[in-house]
Design an enzyme around this catalytic site. Structure first.
Site, PDB file in Angstrom:
ATOM      1  N   CYS A  30     -15.650  30.089 -32.296  1.00 59.89           N
ATOM      2  CA  CYS A  30     -14.511  29.340 -33.278  1.00 59.89           C
ATOM      3  C   CYS A  30     -13.037  29.873 -33.428  1.00 59.89           C
ATOM      4  O   CYS A  30     -13.031  31.034 -33.814  1.00 59.89           O
ATOM      5  CB  CYS A  30     -15.333  29.584 -34.690  1.00 59.89           C
ATOM      6  SG  CYS A  30     -14.272  28.867 -36.063  1.00 59.89           S
ATOM      7  N   CYS A  33     -11.953  30.595 -36.869  1.00 57.64           N
ATOM      8  CA  CYS A  33     -12.758  32.073 -37.138  1.00 57.64           C
ATOM      9  C   CYS A  33     -11.895  33.236 -36.799  1.00 57.64           C
ATOM     10  O   CYS A  33     -11.482  34.161 -37.296  1.00 57.64           O
ATOM     11  CB  CYS A  33     -13.918  32.107 -36.883  1.00 57.64           C
ATOM     12  SG  CYS A  33     -15.165  30.770 -37.422  1.00 57.64           S
TER      13      CYS A  33
END
Length: 134
Positions: A30, A33
């Site tokens: 991600c 993230c």
């Protein structure tokens, strides 16, 4: 304080006690993230009295499902065992620090009273519903 890895085995122990716990639901693939991770780590170092946990949603799919995580990163804030905040999205440092201050400023006696009131109302509604179906 460095962040701690949260797993199904240690999750309840880490978030169930007194104090503030932040939980970052993330995954290695991600992009947002990875952008949020250094901010989260920096803020954890500025707040050593708070537990900063990370849940790898790939490794801990049961935990991610239990908390209905549909988008990552998702940040959850728990204080004294009560979930106060859970929203997806990477935050800038100033916004994260603001959320932490808001969690610190809450009167938890008042929050717990409202939670108990809501639970009692839900139980009463459920009881009334079962009576009317009988």
């Amino acid at each position: 304080m460095a962040t701690v890895e949260l797993t199904a085995e240690n999750f309840a122990e880490k978030i169930g006690g007194e104090g503030i716990t932040l939980v970052d639901f993330w995954a290695s693939w991600c992009g947002p993230c990875r952008t949020f991770a250094p901010v989260y780590e920096r803020v954890s170092e500025l707040n050593p009295d708070i537990t900063f946990g990370k849940v790898d949603t790939e490794a801990e799919q049961v935990l991610a499902a239990e908390f209905n995580i549909r988008s990552i990163p998702t940040l959850m804030i728990v204080r004294d065992g009560v979930a106060l905040y859970s929203e997806p999205g990477a935050l800038p440092q100033q916004a994260l620090e603001s959320l932490i201050q808001q969690a610190r400023d809450l009167d938890m006696t008042e929050v717990k009273a409202k939670v108990a009131e809501a639970q009692a109302a839900a139980e009463a509604a459920e009881e009334n519903d079962s009576v009317t179906k009988s």
